[in-house]
Design a protein around this motif. Structure first.
Motif, short mmCIF file in Angstrom:
data_model
loop_
_atom_site.label_atom_id
_atom_site.label_comp_id
_atom_site.label_asym_id
_atom_site.label_seq_id
_atom_site.Cartn_x
_atom_site.Cartn_y
_atom_site.Cartn_z
N ARG A 36 0.81 -1.21 0.00
CA ARG A 36 0.00 0.00 0.00
C ARG A 36 0.85 1.27 0.00
N SER A 320 -4.07 -0.98 -13.90
CA SER A 320 -5.50 -1.28 -13.94
C SER A 320 -5.69 -2.73 -14.34
N GLN A 329 -13.21 -2.50 -7.52
CA GLN A 329 -11.93 -2.18 -6.88
C GLN A 329 -11.84 -2.82 -5.49
N CYS A 333 -9.25 -5.99 -4.13
CA CYS A 333 -8.32 -5.77 -3.02
C CYS A 333 -8.62 -6.71 -1.86
N ILE A 344 -2.98 -4.10 -1.32
CA ILE A 344 -2.80 -2.99 -2.23
C ILE A 344 -3.98 -2.04 -2.06
N THR A 345 -3.91 -0.87 -2.67
CA THR A 345 -5.01 0.08 -2.60
C THR A 345 -5.46 0.43 -4.01
N GLY A 346 -6.74 0.75 -4.14
CA GLY A 346 -7.31 1.12 -5.43
C GLY A 346 -8.11 2.40 -5.31
N PHE A 355 -5.00 0.98 -9.48
CA PHE A 355 -4.45 0.49 -8.23
C PHE A 355 -3.02 1.02 -8.11
#
Length: 382
Positions: A36, A320, A329, A333, A344-346, A355
């Motif tokens: 992240r 993406s 999304q 995750c 991870i973050t989106g 992302f």
């Protein structure tokens, strides 16, 4: 030797120096790979041991020798007269803006529309500093703010309707555009424009070390001519907290007063400062490992059909999912973490479809294949 080959050789050399740290959950032996941010790094045992032997004093009174050593170390490294240790990068930037604008409550500061100061610091320039900000667009491929936009936006104090522009802020590397490293020639040109217009220049150098390592130049070269720079110690460099703001002696005197007003005066801060010193002495060159891992991971994801937003330069990239993917999304995750222990973050730009991945010293060499395969497997299992 070409750039790619040179990077590979440097990475091999860095990997031989010492093993990278690994993160596991407290309740089990299951491996957790957190991509992240590079803010999730943990201090190494050697870094913690260093702090236990640090000489201490009261830093608000200017008597902590370890803090003094760190401040001068960063000032010398970046080519400035003095430095100031602060608990966070956000406070370092805020203190810089307050110090540059202290004599004019109607001062105006130019910032990038996608910059950290613009998006991720709570509007503190206005709320705390009483400073008006003007947002300028950055080129999405280069992260450059154009000279033409600066000249168009700039306002002197000849018109009573307008705030006076006093400061330009640049971010290097640029977080939200994918870790883009601003080069020396661009930074030099920005300094020249600021001198011509009578502006000050502040560099949000939270990841300035990444920019320097990626381009094979010194950090001092990347901020020569700037009036102030903030350098974060708690991202890829691996310290648990802290940033150092550097500038001229009088500027730092004003910054120390502003730090106090912001609640940033710390006492026996040498405990944290010693870990920052360790990071600067041991973890700068190894940032090339993070960059190499990011490039390798991006290439592997691309081979699985993921779309990489742009060429990877440092330790940050955006991607993406393949076209026609039905995943939301949040669901992607969530499943990636639940099934494979990868965070991870989106929800980033391009309609919230991107992302973000950030590599750091908590990612090991044998994680790269695992991450790419897990991301592809999560997608195929939908």
């Amino acid at each position: 030797m070409n750039t790619t080959r040179s990077l590979q050789v440097n990475v091999v050399q860095q990997l031989r120096r010492k093993p990278l740290c690994r993160r596991r959950t407290q309740s089990s032996s299951r491996r957790i790979i957190d991509l992240r941010s590079d803010t999730v790094t943990l201090p190494s045992p050697e870094m913690i041991k260093c702090s236990l032997n640090a000489p201490l004093g009261d830093d608000v009174m200017g008597e902590d020798p370890t803090v003094q050593k760190l401040q001068q170390c960063v000032a010398d490294m970046l080519g400035f007269e003095a430095g100031l240790f602060l608990p966070t990068g956000t406070m370092a930037n805020l203190v810089a803006l307050i110090s540059h604008c202290q004599y004019d409550r109607a001062a105006e500061v130019m910032i990038g529309a996608q910059s950290h100061i613009s998006l991720w610091e709570g509007g503190n320039a206005a709320i705390v500093g009483g400073i008006h900000t003007r947002q300028l667009p950055e080129d999405r491929e280069t992260a450059h703010i154009s000279e033409g936009d600066i000249r168009d936006i700039y306002r002197d104090d000849s018109d009573d309707h307008c705030s006076k522009t006093v400061l330009l802020c640049l971010e290097n590397t640029h977080n939200m555009l994918g870790g883009i490293a601003l080069p020396v020639d661009y930074m030099t040109n920005m300094c020249s424009i600021c001198r011509e217009l009578g502006l000050k220049l502040h560099v949000d150098g939270a990841r300035l070390a990444n920019a320097a390592v990626a381009q094979g130049v010194s950090m001092a070269m990347l901020c020569a001519g700037a009036d102030s720079v903030s350098l974060c110690l708690s991202k890829g460099l691996g310290a648990p907290l802290g940033s150092v703001l550097v500038g001229g002696t009088e500027f730092i005197r004003l910054a120390k007063r502003a730090r106090k007003r912001c609640g940033g005066g710390m006492r026996q801060a040498g405990l944290a400062a010693s870990m920052g010193l360790y990071a600067l002495e041991n973890n700068v060159e190894r940032l090339s490992v993070d960059h190499y891992f990011a490039m390798q991971l991006a290439a592997k994801l691309e081979s699985y059909g993921f779309q990489i937003s742009r060429e990877v330069e440092t330790n940050i990239f955006f991607f993406s999912l393949p076209d026609n993917t039905l995943y939301s999304q949040n669901k992607y995750c969530e499943r990636l973490e639940q099934e494979h222990g990868i965070k991870i973050t989106g929800g980033y730009s391009s309609g919230g479809k991107l992302f973000r991945v950030v590599t750091h010293l908590g990612v090991a060499i044998d994680d790269i294949d695992y991450i790419a395969e897990a991301m592809a497997k999560t997608l195929s299992n939908f």
